[in-house]
Design a protein around this motif. Structure first.
Motif, PDB file in Angstrom:
ATOM      1  N   GLN A 126      -1.559  -0.393   5.422  1.00 39.90           N
ATOM      2  CA  GLN A 126      -2.355  -1.236   4.534  1.00 39.90           C
ATOM      3  C   GLN A 126      -3.844  -1.130   4.861  1.00 39.90           C
ATOM      4  O   GLN A 126      -4.694  -1.048   3.955  1.00 39.90           O
ATOM      5  N   GLN A 131      -4.653  -7.471   1.385  1.00 40.34           N
ATOM      6  CA  GLN A 131      -5.254  -6.447   2.239  1.00 40.34           C
ATOM      7  C   GLN A 131      -6.463  -6.999   2.985  1.00 40.34           C
ATOM      8  O   GLN A 131      -6.685  -6.688   4.160  1.00 40.34           O
ATOM      9  N   TYR A 187      -5.227  -9.074   5.787  1.00 39.74           N
ATOM     10  CA  TYR A 187      -4.746  -8.226   6.881  1.00 39.74           C
ATOM     11  C   TYR A 187      -5.922  -7.743   7.736  1.00 39.74           C
ATOM     12  O   TYR A 187      -5.859  -7.760   8.976  1.00 39.74           O
ATOM     13  N   ASN A 227      -5.061   2.322   3.750  1.00 41.68           N
ATOM     14  CA  ASN A 227      -5.214   2.377   2.290  1.00 41.68           C
ATOM     15  C   ASN A 227      -6.482   1.671   1.841  1.00 41.68           C
ATOM     16  O   ASN A 227      -7.178   2.132   0.931  1.00 41.68           O
ATOM     17  N   LEU A 228      -6.776   0.537   2.469  1.00 39.57           N
ATOM     18  CA  LEU A 228      -7.989  -0.211   2.135  1.00 39.57           C
ATOM     19  C   LEU A 228      -9.226   0.611   2.476  1.00 39.57           C
ATOM     20  O   LEU A 228     -10.174   0.702   1.674  1.00 39.57           O
TER      21      LEU A 228
END
Length: 314
Positions: A35, A5, A8, A38-39
């Motif tokens: 992603q 993550q 990314y 979510n992080l």
């Protein structure tokens, strides 16, 4: 939260677009968006400003990504360190070198370095100072050779050598001094590099040009010191050269040099802290120092000119 993550998020910061970042990461754009979201939900802050055409980090996001870059880099360093345990003097080093150094310095040390360490691979990029520092921060470069000193969060500096400054003029102008104080320089026809080059900032500093504009009939924008030398040869006037440049002049051109007293340019090696490649950097630095003329290895009481690199990454 996991390393993937973080990678990314760093890719999105670097490329400024979900589409380009997803393509570079070999994943779909919705998957990358999920992603990142979510992080952000997990850490409780918004990392990116999505309201602009180019995705940019928020103020809090930039601070987080700086730390994330250190963590991702540490993971890569651990892998590289494991490799170096088996091959102490091998591996790939990606270096950035500023244009006012690269063509004059690289030929001095490159052959000897690679002949002595055949398992070492160098990838060299000629870039401006801020580009080098940014690419080091993002992990695209392992280190850089620039004009120092500087204060930049997360960057370590190892001074290498010190270049004198020389005034270069057309010998037909009738100036035959061997050395000259900066205060006695004639600035009316001074050729300068294009703005954005730290060597121009240094020349502006030693010549007190920051708040005055020298008259010139021709406005010549260039990023090459060789171009400035040719302009002086053919159009007259003067320019300022760093010492390594003067080693490439022919005997007739050497007559056009006048040493500027008491000022030097410090050249240093810059990298991130704790890269896992410190032993390779030591080898490179040692060969660079050995390759330059001995008098350039010491400051000898002269004043180091500020390269004009602003602080950053706070």
């Amino acid at each position: 939260m996991n390393l993937l993550q973080l990678e990314y998020a760093l890719a999105l910061e670097k490329l400024g677009s979900f589409t380009r970042a997803a393509h570079a990461l070999n994943m779909t754009q919705p998957a990358l968006s999920l992603q990142i979201k979510n992080l952000e939900n997990e850490i409780g802050i918004s990392l990116f400003d999505r309201s602009r055409s180019r995705i940019e980090p928020t103020e809090q996001g930039l601070k987080f990504l700086l730390k994330a870059g250190e963590i991702v880099m540490a993971g890569k360093q651990l892998k590289e360190y494991a490799i170096t345990l088996a091959n102490q003097f091998g591996g790939e080093i990606k270096l950035g070198i500023i244009p006012t150094l690269s063509p004059y310095l690289v030929p001095l040390f490159l052959d000897q370095l690679l002949n002595q360490y055949p398992e070492l691979s160098l990838e060299i990029h000629e870039l401006l100072t801020e580009e080098i520092l940014q690419k080091i921060r993002l992990g695209d470069l392992d280190g850089g050779i620039i004009s120092t000193p500087l204060a930049r969060q997360g960057i370590t500096v190892s001074p290498l050598f010190y270049e004198s400054f020389y005034m270069y003029h057309n010998y037909e102008d009738g100036i035959h001094a061997k050395s000259l104080k900066v205060s006695n320089l004639d600035l009316k026809n001074l050729w300068l590099l294009e703005e954005g080059n730290c060597f121009r900032d240094q020349v502006s500093d030693i010549c007190s040009l920051r708040n005055e504009k020298a008259y010139a009939q021709i406005s010549y924008h260039c990023s090459s010191i060789d171009s400035l030398i040719r302009m002086v040869d053919h159009q007259g006037g003067t320019t300022i050269l760093p010492e390594l440049t003067t080693l490439c002049l022919d005997s007739d051109q050497e007559q056009n040099l006048i040493l500027l007293e008491d000022k030097v340019r410090e050249v240093g090696f810059v990298t991130r802290k704790l890269t896992g490649k410190e032993h390779l950097f030591e080898i490179i630095n040692e060969k660079i120092i050995e390759s330059v003329p001995a008098p350039m290895r010491e400051k000898r009481g002269r004043e180091v000119v500020d390269p004009g690199i602003q602080e950053g990454w706070k």
